[in-house]
Design a protein around this motif. Structure first.
Motif, PDB file in Angstrom:
ATOM      1  N   ARG A 121       0.854  -1.192   0.000  1.00  0.00           N
ATOM      2  CA  ARG A 121       0.000   0.000   0.000  1.00  0.00           C
ATOM      3  C   ARG A 121       0.889   1.240   0.000  1.00  0.00           C
ATOM      4  NH1 ARG A 121      -4.747  -1.255   4.362  1.00  0.00           N
ATOM      5  NH2 ARG A 121      -5.216   0.932   3.868  1.00  0.00           N
ATOM      6  N   PRO A 122       1.583   1.478  -1.094  1.00  0.00           N
ATOM      7  CA  PRO A 122       2.556   2.573  -1.124  1.00  0.00           C
ATOM      8  C   PRO A 122       1.915   3.922  -0.838  1.00  0.00           C
ATOM      9  CG  PRO A 122       2.144   1.701  -3.334  1.00  0.00           C
ATOM     10  CD  PRO A 122       1.506   0.763  -2.369  1.00  0.00           C
ATOM     11  N   GLY A 123       2.589   4.675   0.031  1.00  0.00           N
ATOM     12  CA  GLY A 123       2.123   6.001   0.387  1.00  0.00           C
ATOM     13  C   GLY A 123       1.008   6.041   1.403  1.00  0.00           C
ATOM     14  N   GLU A 124       0.603   4.886   1.930  1.00  0.00           N
ATOM     15  CA  GLU A 124      -0.536   4.827   2.844  1.00  0.00           C
ATOM     16  C   GLU A 124      -0.164   4.495   4.278  1.00  0.00           C
ATOM     17  OE1 GLU A 124      -3.883   2.457   1.684  1.00  0.00           O
ATOM     18  OE2 GLU A 124      -3.519   2.802  -0.452  1.00  0.00           O
ATOM     19  N   VAL A 125       0.888   3.732   4.495  1.00  0.00           N
ATOM     20  CA  VAL A 125       1.152   3.122   5.801  1.00  0.00           C
ATOM     21  C   VAL A 125       2.118   3.977   6.623  1.00  0.00           C
ATOM     22  CG1 VAL A 125       2.001   1.082   7.019  1.00  0.00           C
ATOM     23  CG2 VAL A 125       0.776   0.825   4.831  1.00  0.00           C
ATOM     24  N   THR A 126       1.680   4.325   7.824  1.00  0.00           N
ATOM     25  CA  THR A 126       2.539   5.013   8.785  1.00  0.00           C
ATOM     26  C   THR A 126       3.058   4.003   9.801  1.00  0.00           C
ATOM     27  OG1 THR A 126       1.327   7.095   8.560  1.00  0.00           O
ATOM     28  CG2 THR A 126       2.642   6.812  10.543  1.00  0.00           C
ATOM     29  N   ILE A 127       4.360   4.003  10.000  1.00  0.00           N
ATOM     30  CA  ILE A 127       4.970   3.162  11.030  1.00  0.00           C
ATOM     31  C   ILE A 127       5.102   3.999  12.297  1.00  0.00           C
ATOM     32  CG2 ILE A 127       6.986   1.808  11.696  1.00  0.00           C
ATOM     33  CD1 ILE A 127       7.603   1.575   8.656  1.00  0.00           C
ATOM     34  N   VAL A 128       4.481   3.525  13.367  1.00  0.00           N
ATOM     35  CA  VAL A 128       4.600   4.204  14.664  1.00  0.00           C
ATOM     36  C   VAL A 128       5.546   3.355  15.514  1.00  0.00           C
ATOM     37  CG1 VAL A 128       3.410   5.109  16.686  1.00  0.00           C
ATOM     38  CG2 VAL A 128       2.273   5.161  14.450  1.00  0.00           C
ATOM     39  N   ARG A 151       4.285   5.939   4.202  1.00  0.00           N
ATOM     40  CA  ARG A 151       3.775   7.305   4.271  1.00  0.00           C
ATOM     41  C   ARG A 151       4.651   8.155   5.184  1.00  0.00           C
ATOM     42  NH1 ARG A 151      -2.419   9.329   5.598  1.00  0.00           N
ATOM     43  NH2 ARG A 151      -1.942  11.556   5.469  1.00  0.00           N
ATOM     44  N   GLY A 152       5.103   7.548   6.266  1.00  0.00           N
ATOM     45  CA  GLY A 152       5.964   8.253   7.205  1.00  0.00           C
ATOM     46  C   GLY A 152       6.233   7.402   8.424  1.00  0.00           C
ATOM     47  N   VAL A 153       7.055   7.928   9.304  1.00  0.00           N
ATOM     48  CA  VAL A 153       7.440   7.243  10.536  1.00  0.00           C
ATOM     49  C   VAL A 153       7.240   8.208  11.698  1.00  0.00           C
ATOM     50  CG1 VAL A 153       9.318   6.125  11.796  1.00  0.00           C
ATOM     51  CG2 VAL A 153       9.155   5.843   9.310  1.00  0.00           C
ATOM     52  N   ILE A 154       6.506   7.748  12.701  1.00  0.00           N
ATOM     53  CA  ILE A 154       6.369   8.478  13.958  1.00  0.00           C
ATOM     54  C   ILE A 154       7.226   7.758  14.989  1.00  0.00           C
ATOM     55  CG2 ILE A 154       4.780   9.346  15.714  1.00  0.00           C
ATOM     56  CD1 ILE A 154       4.059  10.433  12.995  1.00  0.00           C
ATOM     57  N   VAL A 155       8.166   8.455  15.582  1.00  0.00           N
ATOM     58  CA  VAL A 155       9.083   7.846  16.543  1.00  0.00           C
ATOM     59  C   VAL A 155       8.806   8.395  17.933  1.00  0.00           C
ATOM     60  CG1 VAL A 155      11.492   7.638  17.268  1.00  0.00           C
ATOM     61  CG2 VAL A 155      10.898   7.480  14.835  1.00  0.00           C
ATOM     62  N   MET A 156       8.441   7.521  18.868  1.00  0.00           N
ATOM     63  CA  MET A 156       8.433   7.927  20.273  1.00  0.00           C
ATOM     64  C   MET A 156       9.863   7.760  20.768  1.00  0.00           C
ATOM     65  SD  MET A 156       8.465   7.196  23.706  1.00  0.00           S
ATOM     66  CE  MET A 156       9.060   8.851  24.015  1.00  0.00           C
ATOM     67  N   THR A 192       8.750  11.952  12.107  1.00  0.00           N
ATOM     68  CA  THR A 192       8.300  12.871  13.148  1.00  0.00           C
ATOM     69  C   THR A 192       8.766  12.336  14.486  1.00  0.00           C
ATOM     70  OG1 THR A 192       6.344  13.529  11.890  1.00  0.00           O
ATOM     71  CG2 THR A 192       6.293  13.930  14.263  1.00  0.00           C
ATOM     72  N   LEU A 193       9.459  13.164  15.242  1.00  0.00           N
ATOM     73  CA  LEU A 193      10.005  12.758  16.535  1.00  0.00           C
ATOM     74  C   LEU A 193       9.079  13.250  17.646  1.00  0.00           C
ATOM     75  CD1 LEU A 193      12.589  11.258  17.386  1.00  0.00           C
ATOM     76  CD2 LEU A 193      13.651  13.478  17.802  1.00  0.00           C
ATOM     77  N   VAL A 194       8.488  12.291  18.354  1.00  0.00           N
ATOM     78  CA  VAL A 194       7.582  12.579  19.473  1.00  0.00           C
ATOM     79  C   VAL A 194       8.329  12.159  20.739  1.00  0.00           C
ATOM     80  CG1 VAL A 194       5.279  12.207  20.432  1.00  0.00           C
ATOM     81  CG2 VAL A 194       5.625  12.092  17.957  1.00  0.00           C
ATOM     82  N   GLY A 195       9.109  13.075  21.277  1.00  0.00           N
ATOM     83  CA  GLY A 195       9.989  12.732  22.377  1.00  0.00           C
ATOM     84  C   GLY A 195       9.496  13.199  23.722  1.00  0.00           C
ATOM     85  N   LEU A 196      10.403  13.139  24.700  1.00  0.00           N
ATOM     86  CA  LEU A 196      10.048  13.504  26.068  1.00  0.00           C
ATOM     87  C   LEU A 196       9.617  14.956  26.187  1.00  0.00           C
ATOM     88  CD1 LEU A 196      12.899  11.745  28.109  1.00  0.00           C
ATOM     89  CD2 LEU A 196      10.688  10.817  27.372  1.00  0.00           C
ATOM     90  N   ASP A 197      10.019  15.802  25.232  1.00  0.00           N
ATOM     91  CA  ASP A 197       9.599  17.209  25.242  1.00  0.00           C
ATOM     92  C   ASP A 197       8.081  17.337  25.275  1.00  0.00           C
ATOM     93  OD1 ASP A 197      12.343  18.737  24.310  1.00  0.00           O
ATOM     94  OD2 ASP A 197      12.115  16.749  23.416  1.00  0.00           O
ATOM     95  N   VAL A 198       7.374  16.349  24.700  1.00  0.00           N
ATOM     96  CA  VAL A 198       5.905  16.396  24.721  1.00  0.00           C
ATOM     97  C   VAL A 198       5.293  15.256  25.531  1.00  0.00           C
ATOM     98  CG1 VAL A 198       5.699  17.712  22.591  1.00  0.00           C
ATOM     99  CG2 VAL A 198       5.771  15.222  22.457  1.00  0.00           C
ATOM    100  N   THR A 199       5.868  14.063  25.479  1.00  0.00           N
ATOM    101  CA  THR A 199       5.200  12.927  26.136  1.00  0.00           C
ATOM    102  C   THR A 199       5.188  13.068  27.651  1.00  0.00           C
ATOM    103  OG1 THR A 199       7.182  11.526  26.226  1.00  0.00           O
ATOM    104  CG2 THR A 199       5.827  11.388  24.242  1.00  0.00           C
TER     105      THR A 199
END
Length: 315
Positions: A121-128, A151-156, A192-199
């Motif tokens: 599913r090119p362009g559809e799947v986000t890896i969290v 589609r992109g990567v969200i990194v905690m 996208t980096l979702v780090g300790l600054d927000v979590t």
């Protein structure tokens, strides 16, 4: 609600807050959860895989694919597991139901599962990614096309403008495998980096889980029992009456980016020495730019998490 659910794969090392994120994703009608890939981190990889399989079963998704992944970092010696934070088996003192005969992980290793899922599913799947980034780095090694097909990567992970949570410099997921993090951040995909600054701004309390226990008795009771251990750790270590909502915040960021204040900048990862795992904004020419979450509407993220878990969609 979005017209089409967001297609997501969660790369995970369950982990109490990982369990929260997985159950949230299974309950949210705006998410199409395509599978889980597992990695060492909070617990050894076999325990992470077993926990993921059991959580899917508990939540009424026994056919959800779970692909086992990396058991150790790419280059550095393994770090200790986070048993003081999550308990010996990752879920505090909670006991998950046994797996039925024949319920096994997907036959593909995690790196291949990630690559094939994105290619289908090119362009559809986000890896969290809510654990160490070893599986994602392995996927880039063997299937470099994943960087243009996801589609992109969200990194905690990461701590940009505040101290780390395992050393003064490093957040746990990056600290576990900084070489993998450096490879993932350098690849040509949208990170996208979702780090300790927000979590660390998003707080959950024991009272918040009570309505879930009433409306989703099976999953709610499991989560409440697992969270007791997690809450006790935060109380002892920080004096916090509750816990940080790390991994669910990353999942919510995939759907509600408007709840976050972001900047775009390259990030450097320190891969060795006493500051190993440190993440910091870098000069423009030093690395590829990432989207960095630096602020959050914490009440809105918490409200979204509770709205979904209190809705009674889980057993």
């Amino acid at each position: 609600m979005t017209e089409t659910p967001a297609a997501i794969v969660i790369d995970t090392d369950p982990g109490v807050d990982d369990a929260m994120a997985i159950l949230y994703a299974l309950a949210d009608p705006e998410i199409e959860l395509l599978g889980l890939t597992t990695v060492f981190g909070n617990v050894p990889e076999p325990v992470a895989t077993r926990n993921a399989l059991q959580l899917a079963l508990l939540a009424g998704a026994p056919a959800l694919p779970v692909a086992a992944g990396a058991a150790r970092p790419r280059l550095q010696p393994p770090r200790p597991f986070a048993t003081d934070v999550h308990g010996a088996d990752g879920l505090g003192t909670a006991v998950l139901p046994p797996l039925p005969p024949g319920r096994l992980p997907d036959p593909r290793p995690a790196a291949r599962f990630l690559a094939e899922t994105c290619a289908a599913r090119p362009g559809e799947v986000t890896i969290v990614a809510v654990g160490p980034l070893t599986n994602l780095a392995a996927a880039l090694d063997v299937h470099p096309a994943i960087a243009r097909q996801a589609r992109g990567v969200i990194v905690m992970g990461g701590a940009l403008r505040q101290k780390g949570n395992v050393t003064p410099f490093a957040e746990a997921n990056i600290h576990q495998d900084p070489h993998a993090a450096a490879a993932v951040f350098a690849a040509p995909w949208a990170v996208t980096l979702v780090g300790l600054d927000v979590t660390e701004r998003v707080i959950l309390t024991a009272a918040d889980l009570a309505p879930m226990v009433a409306r989703s008795p099976r999953c709610g009771a499991l989560l409440a029992e697992a969270a007791e251990f997690y809450f006790a750790f935060h109380k002892a270590s920080e004096g916090l009456d509750g816990c940080h909502l790390h991994d669910p915040t990353a999942v919510i960021a995939a759907l509600r980016p408007e709840l976050f204040r972001t900047a775009v900048a390259p990030v450097e990862v320190t891969v060795r020495g006493p500051e190993a795992g440190r993440t910091r904004e870098a000069p423009e020419a030093a690395a590829r730019p990432l989207t960095l979450c630096l602020g959050v509407d914490a009440p809105a993220v918490r409200a979204r998490f509770l709205e979904i878990l209190h809705a009674g969609r889980l057993p």
